[in-house]
Write a protein that holds these residues in place. Structure first.
Motif, PDB file in Angstrom:
ATOM      1  N   GLY A 147      -9.514  69.493  87.237  1.00  0.00           N
ATOM      2  CA  GLY A 147     -10.509  70.569  87.359  1.00  0.00           C
ATOM      3  C   GLY A 147     -10.408  71.535  86.197  1.00  0.00           C
ATOM      4  O   GLY A 147     -11.416  71.882  85.574  1.00  0.00           O
ATOM      5  N   ILE A 148      -9.177  71.949  85.902  1.00  0.00           N
ATOM      6  CA  ILE A 148      -8.986  72.914  84.819  1.00  0.00           C
ATOM      7  C   ILE A 148      -9.325  72.260  83.470  1.00  0.00           C
ATOM      8  O   ILE A 148      -9.971  72.863  82.616  1.00  0.00           O
ATOM      9  CB  ILE A 148      -7.549  73.481  84.834  1.00  0.00           C
ATOM     10  CG1 ILE A 148      -7.375  74.327  86.100  1.00  0.00           C
ATOM     11  CG2 ILE A 148      -7.278  74.331  83.601  1.00  0.00           C
ATOM     12  CD1 ILE A 148      -5.975  74.812  86.345  1.00  0.00           C
TER      13      ILE A 148
ATOM     14  N   GLY B 298     -10.053  78.049  87.826  1.00  0.00           N
ATOM     15  CA  GLY B 298      -9.090  76.938  87.918  1.00  0.00           C
ATOM     16  C   GLY B 298      -8.122  77.191  89.058  1.00  0.00           C
ATOM     17  O   GLY B 298      -7.832  76.289  89.861  1.00  0.00           O
ATOM     18  N   ALA B 299      -7.642  78.430  89.161  1.00  0.00           N
ATOM     19  CA  ALA B 299      -6.735  78.800  90.253  1.00  0.00           C
ATOM     20  C   ALA B 299      -7.447  78.623  91.593  1.00  0.00           C
ATOM     21  O   ALA B 299      -6.886  78.094  92.562  1.00  0.00           O
ATOM     22  CB  ALA B 299      -6.267  80.241  90.080  1.00  0.00           C
TER      23      ALA B 299
ATOM     24  N   MET C 212     -14.123  84.370  78.808  1.00  0.00           N
ATOM     25  CA  MET C 212     -14.427  82.987  79.210  1.00  0.00           C
ATOM     26  C   MET C 212     -13.161  82.264  79.670  1.00  0.00           C
ATOM     27  O   MET C 212     -13.170  81.571  80.682  1.00  0.00           O
ATOM     28  CB  MET C 212     -15.067  82.230  78.049  1.00  0.00           C
ATOM     29  CG  MET C 212     -16.498  82.670  77.812  1.00  0.00           C
ATOM     30  SD  MET C 212     -17.366  81.573  76.732  1.00  0.00           S
ATOM     31  CE  MET C 212     -17.701  80.220  77.820  1.00  0.00           C
ATOM     32  N   PHE C 213     -12.076  82.469  78.917  1.00  0.00           N
ATOM     33  CA  PHE C 213     -10.820  81.811  79.309  1.00  0.00           C
ATOM     34  C   PHE C 213     -10.259  82.426  80.587  1.00  0.00           C
ATOM     35  O   PHE C 213      -9.699  81.729  81.433  1.00  0.00           O
ATOM     36  CB  PHE C 213      -9.803  81.866  78.165  1.00  0.00           C
ATOM     37  CG  PHE C 213     -10.133  80.910  77.064  1.00  0.00           C
ATOM     38  CD1 PHE C 213     -10.069  79.541  77.280  1.00  0.00           C
ATOM     39  CD2 PHE C 213     -10.556  81.350  75.824  1.00  0.00           C
ATOM     40  CE1 PHE C 213     -10.407  78.636  76.285  1.00  0.00           C
ATOM     41  CE2 PHE C 213     -10.901  80.461  74.823  1.00  0.00           C
ATOM     42  CZ  PHE C 213     -10.824  79.098  75.044  1.00  0.00           C
TER      43      PHE C 213
ATOM     44  N   LEU D 107     -12.126  80.842  83.250  1.00  0.00           N
ATOM     45  CA  LEU D 107     -11.683  79.453  83.419  1.00  0.00           C
ATOM     46  C   LEU D 107     -10.401  79.418  84.256  1.00  0.00           C
ATOM     47  O   LEU D 107     -10.281  78.621  85.206  1.00  0.00           O
ATOM     48  CB  LEU D 107     -11.443  78.819  82.042  1.00  0.00           C
ATOM     49  CG  LEU D 107     -10.774  77.447  82.066  1.00  0.00           C
ATOM     50  CD1 LEU D 107     -11.709  76.407  82.649  1.00  0.00           C
ATOM     51  CD2 LEU D 107     -10.323  77.018  80.683  1.00  0.00           C
TER      52      LEU D 107
ATOM     53  N   VAL E 113     -15.975  74.846  78.619  1.00  0.00           N
ATOM     54  CA  VAL E 113     -15.932  76.079  77.833  1.00  0.00           C
ATOM     55  C   VAL E 113     -16.079  75.758  76.352  1.00  0.00           C
ATOM     56  O   VAL E 113     -16.856  76.394  75.634  1.00  0.00           O
ATOM     57  CB  VAL E 113     -14.607  76.846  78.109  1.00  0.00           C
ATOM     58  CG1 VAL E 113     -14.419  77.969  77.105  1.00  0.00           C
ATOM     59  CG2 VAL E 113     -14.606  77.409  79.510  1.00  0.00           C
TER      60      VAL E 113
ATOM     61  N   GLY F 167     -12.980  72.090  83.127  1.00  0.00           N
ATOM     62  CA  GLY F 167     -13.460  73.456  82.851  1.00  0.00           C
ATOM     63  C   GLY F 167     -13.244  73.816  81.394  1.00  0.00           C
ATOM     64  O   GLY F 167     -14.123  74.381  80.746  1.00  0.00           O
TER      65      GLY F 167
ATOM     66  N   PRO G  11      -6.157  69.493  90.613  1.00  0.00           N
ATOM     67  CA  PRO G  11      -6.235  70.809  89.964  1.00  0.00           C
ATOM     68  C   PRO G  11      -6.212  70.702  88.439  1.00  0.00           C
ATOM     69  O   PRO G  11      -6.977  71.378  87.746  1.00  0.00           O
ATOM     70  CB  PRO G  11      -4.985  71.536  90.468  1.00  0.00           C
ATOM     71  CG  PRO G  11      -4.573  70.807  91.681  1.00  0.00           C
ATOM     72  CD  PRO G  11      -4.991  69.397  91.500  1.00  0.00           C
TER      73      PRO G  11
END
Lengths: 684, 153
Positions: B107-108, A361-362, A353-354, A357, B115, B111, B104
């Motif tokens: 966004g992360i 994300g990248a 999952m990470f 992510l 999670v 995310g 960015p």
């Protein structure tokens, strides 16, 4: 020939249209007639491949025979163009590259339809989805960007191929990249088909796994060939400039990589079904977005080989894809319910999952940077491009975190990992990483590199440390499993590792891919230690850079039908000893109005590249200006890519049949479990 | 947990605080953030365009600015003013350009929150009763575990 090509394209459109419409009818009817109709649709889809193949053949024939009555050939070829590059004319302009896309799509469709017995219902639906995509590209190539347009006047010679594309790798790079972009259509078609049909189980995942890996392999290879081309031709000493079109190829690569990892969660634990379906939808949309960015000219790029207003068609197509995906997702989302729950944060599942992510994300960060000029133009009326400094600041930390997860993930068990197991599994890799870090730091210090004063070099040191962690992890996985097989089969360790790998090619192929990624990362980290110098070098002049001395020996000029050139001959000495002669060159292509292209001279070793660029003659002194760059560890990148290709190839090979080994005793088995041994197949 | 976080944060902070402070390193660093404006689409220090009308002058200006001030942002702003905002390819940390840095990260961050929410939701969901939860004799359970591992694809 142009007439035949045009006819074949129209015929292909009719066949794809038939495949789609009759496919829909057959899916609705679900009776014997429906079954027969589905079979005719399948055959029509297969026939469309031959029609597009003949059309593409007609265009290549026109290029090879210098048929300048065809506008596309006139604009992208000339008589003096060498043979292989005439073949590359097919994808060097907009019309041709869309035809090439249609050709590859129909080729993938042909193979998919040929292998329909794997699951006739699912393949029929996926074939219908593919036919819909084919229709879009065939409409473009027939009515919007027809490559068989005829000139209204006679021309004795063409305008020539873009000089930057006249390089051997450029004959392979675009097809590889396109095979990757287009290859993503197949898993997309299966995912959408499974969602539309509410297809039970994970069969679509099993069917598309290899397709996805193949597409990923082509994307990886295509991207690295592009990087190598940039390194060898553009002459600025780098291989990745974060150009919008480069980014466009990286976006689907990142999301496909995320999919290849998260799909394992669905296979093993029945989890992340919604995520996987959307990942593949997004990947396909990103591959279309990549084409949109390349073709529309909406962002400025050094890849502006083929720009036009065709971008509107792609944005419309993107909107349609998104709407279709959303409609079927909303209708059938209950079908994608997870079968299992996550039991622990410290588990293989959470590492995936990470990993997802970070990869996404990248992907998001690259997308933001790529589209930022458009946003900037909308808000401030100024198209502000973001360059390497921005991307390096954002992407390097994400990349390091990903490498960390690559090292840690394989050491975590599915469902839950105990603290004892973490300590046991991490001790050796973590120690190895620290030892290597100290050794590298010491060696650099001895060579006068004060890495703690430079952010880039600090990141590079972290990359070396984490890379060692991954290598140690991968090695320990092979050795631990190999020892179990060695004991089982009473053989040596190497044979044990071979048996282990043969029984779970996907898992151990994946580890080889990780090893390749590490090599690439080490190569990228080397860029932090680059040195460069630019100097005018007359005959007998010397220039010193690092341990190298370069002496100007001779300067030549040449002229042939395709280009005229200037070159320098330089003697290279390393630590006072003669090493080699280098011959950097600059070519001026006649058909393109004398556009210059650098032919870089590169002395490449595992340790570093001595990269020499002929920048041109100083008009005042008539002496050549030479740029010299020492690029450490660049070769590791290309070797890493080859290892990645090898690992992916390995993962594509089916597993060997299981070996039957008598169970010794229940006690022995439980002892083996307690020691944390994982027999072959204990898998990803 | 707090100790672990501190241990992780400390090297990060140290790394962030480190940086080039000598003039040549600053010149190289800033030269990599400015684009040559002769339309060659190359970074200022990478422009290999012989007879370039701008790069020599821009490089001289960069050297002079690096010597004049220690504030890198001021140097970049000087170039933005003289050569236009497109001359600098690293967005500034204020105004509209700040958005490029925030997006960015946001966004992360979003995310990550997603999670965490998903994991919490999963953890709260009752586990389905599976064969694994049934009481089996220890030796049979060991064999079962081994079979499960060895037959996993």
């Amino acid at each position: 020939m142009p007439l035949l090509g045009s006819f074949c394209l129209l015929f292909a459109l009719a066949l794809a249209g038939y495949c789609f419409v009759v496919g829909v009818v057959a899916a609705v009817r679900k009776d014997a007639i429906g079954y027969r109709l589905a079979e005719t649709a399948r055959r029509a889809g297969m026939a469309s491949f031959f029609a597009v193949l003949v059309a593409a053949g007609a265009l290549v024939y026109a290029a090879l025979t210098d048929d300048f009555s065809v506008a596309y050939i006139l604009h992208h070829s000339n008589r003096a163009l060498p043979g292989p590059y005439k073949f590359a004319v097919l994808w060097s302009g907009q019309e041709g590259s869309i035809l090439f896309w249609a050709l590859l799509l129909s080729a993938y469709g042909f193979v998919l339809r040929l292998r329909h017995k794997v699951d006739q219902r699912l393949v029929a639906m996926a074939s219908m989805v593919l036919a819909a995509i084919q229709i879009f590209f065939l409409i473009l190539v027939n009515f919007v960007a027809n490559p068989f347009g005829i000139m209204d006047r006679f021309a004795s010679d063409g305008n020539g191929l873009n000089p930057l594309l006249q390089y051997p790798e450029m004959v392979i790079h675009p097809p590889m990249l396109y095979l990757g972009y287009v290859g993503v259509s197949v898993p997309f078609a299966f995912a959408l088909a499974a969602l539309i049909m509410r297809y039970p189980g994970e069969k679509w995942i099993h069917i598309t796994r290899r397709w996805t890996m193949v597409a990923w392999l082509f994307l990886t290879f295509g991207i690295s060939l592009g990087a190598h081309w940039a390194y060898a031709v553009l002459g600025w000493g780098g291989y990745w400039g974060w150009d919008p079109v480069e980014n466009a190829s990286l976006l689907p690569w990142l999301s496909t990589t995320a999919f290849l990892h998260s799909v394992m969660m669905q296979e093993k634990r029945g989890m992340m079904k919604v995520w996987n379906v959307w990942l593949i939808f997004i990947t396909f949309m990103l591959s279309i977005l990549g084409t949109f960015l390349t073709r529309s000219g909406i962002v400025s790029s050094v890849h502006s080989f083929a720009q036009s207003s065709i971008g509107n068609w792609f944005s419309g197509f993107l909107a349609i894809i998104f709407t279709v995906c959303m409609v079927f997702y909303v209708r059938n989302r209950d079908h994608l319910r997870s079968e299992n729950k996550l039991e622990s944060l410290v588990s293989r599942e959470s590492s995936f999952m990470f990993n997802n992510l970070l990869l996404l994300g990248a992907c998001f960060a690259v997308l933001c940077g790529t589209l930022f000029p458009i946003l900037s133009e909308l808000v401030r009326d100024v198209k502000m491009n973001l360059g390497a400094p921005f991307y390096n600041k954002v992407m390097v930390p994400i990349g390091l975190a990903l490498i960390f997860l690559t090292g840690v993930g394989p050491l975590l068990a599915w469902r839950n990992t105990s603290v004892g197991s973490i300590k046991r599994n991490f001790a050796i890799p973590a120690t190895a990483a620290l030892v290597i870090e100290i050794v590298v730091g010491f060696v650099l210090y001895k060579n006068g590199v004060r890495f703690w004063t430079d952010m880039g070099q600090m990141y590079a040191m972290m990359a070396f440390c984490l890379s060692t962690l991954v290598v140690a992890t991968v090695t320990s996985e092979f050795i631990r499993g190999g020892i179990v097989w060695k004991n089982k089969l009473q053989t040596n360790l190497l044979a044990g590792i071979y048996q282990l790998s043969r029984r779970n090619m996907r898992r151990y192929g994946g580890y080889v891919v990780h090893f390749g990624v590490v090599l690439v990362v080490i190569g990228l980290a080397g860029a932090a230690f680059n040195q460069d110098k630019e100097q005018e070098i007359g005959k007998g002049d010397k220039v010193q850079i690092g341990s190298y001395t370069l002496i100007g020996e001779e300067y030549t000029e040449d002229d042939n039908a395709n280009y005229r050139s200037q070159a320098a001959l330089l003697e290279v000495y390393k630590d006072g000893k003669f090493l080699t002669r280098l011959n950097p060159e600059e070519r001026f292509f006649k058909a393109s109005g004398g556009q210059p292209v650098h032919i870089v001279a590169n002395h490449s070793t595992l340790r570093e590249d001595l990269y020499v660029v002929y920048e041109g003659l100083n008009p005042d002194t008539d002496h050549p200006i030479i740029k010299i760059i020492i690029n450490p560890l660049v070769n590791w990148i290309w070797i890493g890519v080859l290892v990645i290709v090898m690992g992916t190839g390995m993962a594509l090979i089916p597993n060997a049949a299981p070996v039957s080994v008598p169970v010794r005793s229940a006690v022995a088995v439980s002892q083996m479990d307690e020691r944390g041994m994982h027999p072959a197949g204990a898998g990803k | 947990m707090k100790k672990l976080l501190k241990a992780l944060l400390l090297p990060c902070v140290l790394v962030l605080l480190m940086g080039a402070d000598n003039q040549e390193a600053r010149f190289q660093n800033l030269g990599g953030k400015i684009m040559c404006t002769c339309s060659c689409s190359q970074m200022l220090l990478k422009c290999n365009h012989v007879g370039c009308p701008n790069s020599d002058q821009m490089i001289r200006e960069l050297r002079a600015n690096v010597a004049r001030t220690k504030d890198d942002e001021a140097v970049l702003n000087w170039f933005r003013t003289k050569w236009g905002v497109t001359a600098v390819v690293e967005p500034s940390t204020h105004g509209f350009e700040l958005l490029a840095w925030i997006l960015p990260a946001a966004g992360i961050g979003l995310g990550l929150m997603l999670v965490v929410v998903v994991i919490r939701k999963w953890k709260m969901r009752p586990a389905p009763v599976s064969a694994a939860d049934m009481n089996l004799a220890p030796d049979l359970e060991a064999l079962r575990a081994r079979a499960r591992r060895e037959t996993e694809i």
